[in-house]
Design a protein around this motif. Structure first.
Motif, PDB file in Angstrom:
ATOM      1  N   ARG A  42      -2.302   5.735  -6.247  1.00 60.31           N
ATOM      2  CA  ARG A  42      -2.106   4.339  -5.829  1.00 60.31           C
ATOM      3  C   ARG A  42      -3.168   3.942  -4.801  1.00 60.31           C
ATOM      4  O   ARG A  42      -3.688   2.823  -4.836  1.00 60.31           O
ATOM      5  CB  ARG A  42      -0.706   4.149  -5.248  1.00 60.31           C
ATOM      6  CG  ARG A  42      -0.346   2.665  -5.002  1.00 60.31           C
ATOM      7  CD  ARG A  42       1.061   2.516  -4.465  1.00 60.31           C
ATOM      8  NE  ARG A  42       1.473   1.135  -4.281  1.00 60.31           N
ATOM      9  CZ  ARG A  42       2.093   0.395  -5.173  1.00 60.31           C
ATOM     10  NH1 ARG A  42       2.366   0.906  -6.368  1.00 60.31           N
ATOM     11  NH2 ARG A  42       2.456  -0.848  -4.906  1.00 60.31           N
TER      12      ARG A  42
ATOM     13  N   THR B 277       0.842  -1.183   0.000  1.00 60.43           N
ATOM     14  CA  THR B 277       0.000   0.000   0.000  1.00 60.43           C
ATOM     15  C   THR B 277       0.886   1.246   0.000  1.00 60.43           C
ATOM     16  O   THR B 277       2.097   1.160   0.255  1.00 60.43           O
ATOM     17  CB  THR B 277      -0.905   0.040   1.241  1.00 60.43           C
ATOM     18  OG1 THR B 277      -0.086   0.203   2.409  1.00 60.43           O
ATOM     19  CG2 THR B 277      -1.736  -1.232   1.361  1.00 60.43           C
ATOM     20  N   ALA B 278       0.284   2.406  -0.251  1.00 61.93           N
ATOM     21  CA  ALA B 278       1.058   3.645  -0.251  1.00 61.93           C
ATOM     22  C   ALA B 278       1.712   3.880   1.100  1.00 61.93           C
ATOM     23  O   ALA B 278       2.877   4.305   1.184  1.00 61.93           O
ATOM     24  CB  ALA B 278       0.146   4.820  -0.618  1.00 61.93           C
TER      25      ALA B 278
ATOM     26  N   GLY C 221      -1.212   5.572 -10.866  1.00 60.22           N
ATOM     27  CA  GLY C 221      -1.647   4.718  -9.770  1.00 60.22           C
ATOM     28  C   GLY C 221      -1.919   3.285 -10.145  1.00 60.22           C
ATOM     29  O   GLY C 221      -1.609   2.362  -9.390  1.00 60.22           O
TER      30      GLY C 221
ATOM     31  N   ALA D 109       1.121   9.072  -4.854  1.00 56.86           N
ATOM     32  CA  ALA D 109       0.565   8.244  -3.772  1.00 56.86           C
ATOM     33  C   ALA D 109      -0.956   8.256  -3.778  1.00 56.86           C
ATOM     34  O   ALA D 109      -1.596   7.220  -3.542  1.00 56.86           O
ATOM     35  CB  ALA D 109       1.103   8.729  -2.430  1.00 56.86           C
TER      36      ALA D 109
ATOM     37  N   THR E  38       6.536   0.621  -8.710  1.00 56.99           N
ATOM     38  CA  THR E  38       6.935   0.968  -7.342  1.00 56.99           C
ATOM     39  C   THR E  38       7.592  -0.217  -6.646  1.00 56.99           C
ATOM     40  O   THR E  38       8.570  -0.053  -5.895  1.00 56.99           O
ATOM     41  CB  THR E  38       5.714   1.452  -6.545  1.00 56.99           C
ATOM     42  OG1 THR E  38       5.322   2.738  -7.051  1.00 56.99           O
ATOM     43  CG2 THR E  38       6.015   1.576  -5.062  1.00 56.99           C
TER      44      THR E  38
ATOM     45  N   LEU F 219       7.459   6.310  -5.247  1.00 54.15           N
ATOM     46  CA  LEU F 219       6.029   6.541  -5.432  1.00 54.15           C
ATOM     47  C   LEU F 219       5.768   8.031  -5.620  1.00 54.15           C
ATOM     48  O   LEU F 219       5.653   8.790  -4.652  1.00 54.15           O
ATOM     49  CB  LEU F 219       5.245   6.008  -4.231  1.00 54.15           C
ATOM     50  CG  LEU F 219       3.715   6.090  -4.312  1.00 54.15           C
ATOM     51  CD1 LEU F 219       3.195   5.439  -5.588  1.00 54.15           C
ATOM     52  CD2 LEU F 219       3.078   5.446  -3.090  1.00 54.15           C
TER      53      LEU F 219
END
Length: 324
Positions: free
Chosen positions: A137, A41-42, A92, A134, A98, A131
């Motif tokens: 994402r 996850t971010a 995203g 963010a 990433t 990233l």
């Protein structure tokens, strides 16, 4: 291209051919040490970067008003004779770029890996932005909007850099490739540009997914190439051994695109070697599956393939030859 530059790049290519190194199994095992078999996850991305502190040359810091994480040396960038900027996560829905940035950060912390030794012994500095986008994402990965490409303002960040021709008009708001009201209208693009100006890298890797190609400038036209285009092709072909990707001009292999980071880096920030790495792609309806390998073995294999490409590239880019 001036005579000096021609001689330099002729020499670097000859030396690359002579010194091309195949990664040993031991080196590959070091890079594979921790399994990357799921997506972050971010918030987890940020935590990963903050906690990556095993390499004394590297640390976490922030740019863009303390909004964007960067992993790299914080002292004078020019203490490194070769400077590489790696940018991931502009879109995203493209989750896997990433993960590749995180995998390289991991490799930089493994003592005696190619990445560690490049910094310690060969004067190669790497700056990694894992990233850029963010917000996007979060929407694509955590909130179910799996086709989300824009930032929070509806702008395609890889179209938000200055164009070569001012007469080229941005697509309308709401379009997938909407470039914003003007170049650098978005803080994310300004933050990346600050990295370019401060680091002054000779090499840029802008990592994306959607196809399996190594794209070279220029993206905006088929009728013009950078002075160092042939060098980019040769180095990419040497480093990509074992991969199935194609190498060529972005406007030819994919489609013309205006206001991209790669074009801006070469045209306005004097980056010598700029690559857009398209590291995965499938022709399927699902946005997730089209842009990202399945978690598990498939994700691991994609990451290992591209880590090997980057390690090989570093091997054939001798630091002592670049003096800028």
């Amino acid at each position: 291209m001036d005579k000096c530059k021609c001689l330099f790049f002729s020499f670097i290519f000859l030396l690359a051919v002579c010194c091309y190194l195949v990664l040993t199994q031991e080196q590959l095992d070091k890079i594979k040490a921790a399994k990357f078999d799921t997506y972050h996850t971010a918030e987890e991305v940020d935590e990963f970067v903050v906690n990556s502190n095993d390499n004394p040359f590297y640390t976490h810091y922030v740019v863009g008003g303390e909004k964007m994480s960067v992993y790299g040396p914080v002292d004078d960038a020019h203490m490194f004779s070769v400077r590489i900027l790696m940018v991931c996560g502009q879109h995203g829905r493209e989750l896997v770029p990433t993960e590749l940035c995180l995998k390289v950060i991991q490799a930089l912390q493994m003592e005696d890996s190619i990445f560690w030794n490049a910094t310690k012994y060969h004067g190669i500095g790497m700056w990694i932005v894992p990233l850029v986008n963010a917000w996007s994402r979060v929407q694509a990965f955590e909130r179910g909007d799996e086709c989300q490409r824009h930032n929070a303002n509806g702008v395609d960040l890889n179209r938000n850099f200055p164009l070569e021709y001012s007469s080229l008009e941005s697509k309308a708001p709401g379009d997938e490739e909407y470039a914003g009201s003007m170049p650098f209208s978005e803080w994310e693009s300004r933050a990346i540009d600050e990295c370019l100006k401060w680091i002054e890298p000779q090499v840029l890797f802008n990592v994306h997914s959607g196809s399996q190609d190594i794209l070279l400038p220029f993206d905006y036209t088929e009728e013009r190439r950078p002075d160092d285009y042939n060098v980019m092709v040769r180095l990419a072909n040497l480093a990509r051994k074992g991969t199935s990707c194609k190498v060529g001009q972005g406007s030819l292999l994919l489609y013309p695109a205006y206001g991209t980071l790669g074009d801006h880096a070469v045209l306005h920030r004097h980056v010598q070697l700029a690559y857009t790495l398209e590291i995965y792609g499938r022709q399927v309806e699902s946005c997730f599956a089209a842009f990202n390998p399945s978690p598990g073995i498939q994700l691991q294999l994609v990451l290992e393939e591209w880590v090997k490409f980057l390690a090989n590239f570093i091997d054939i880019l001798p630091s002592q030859l670049i003096k800028n």
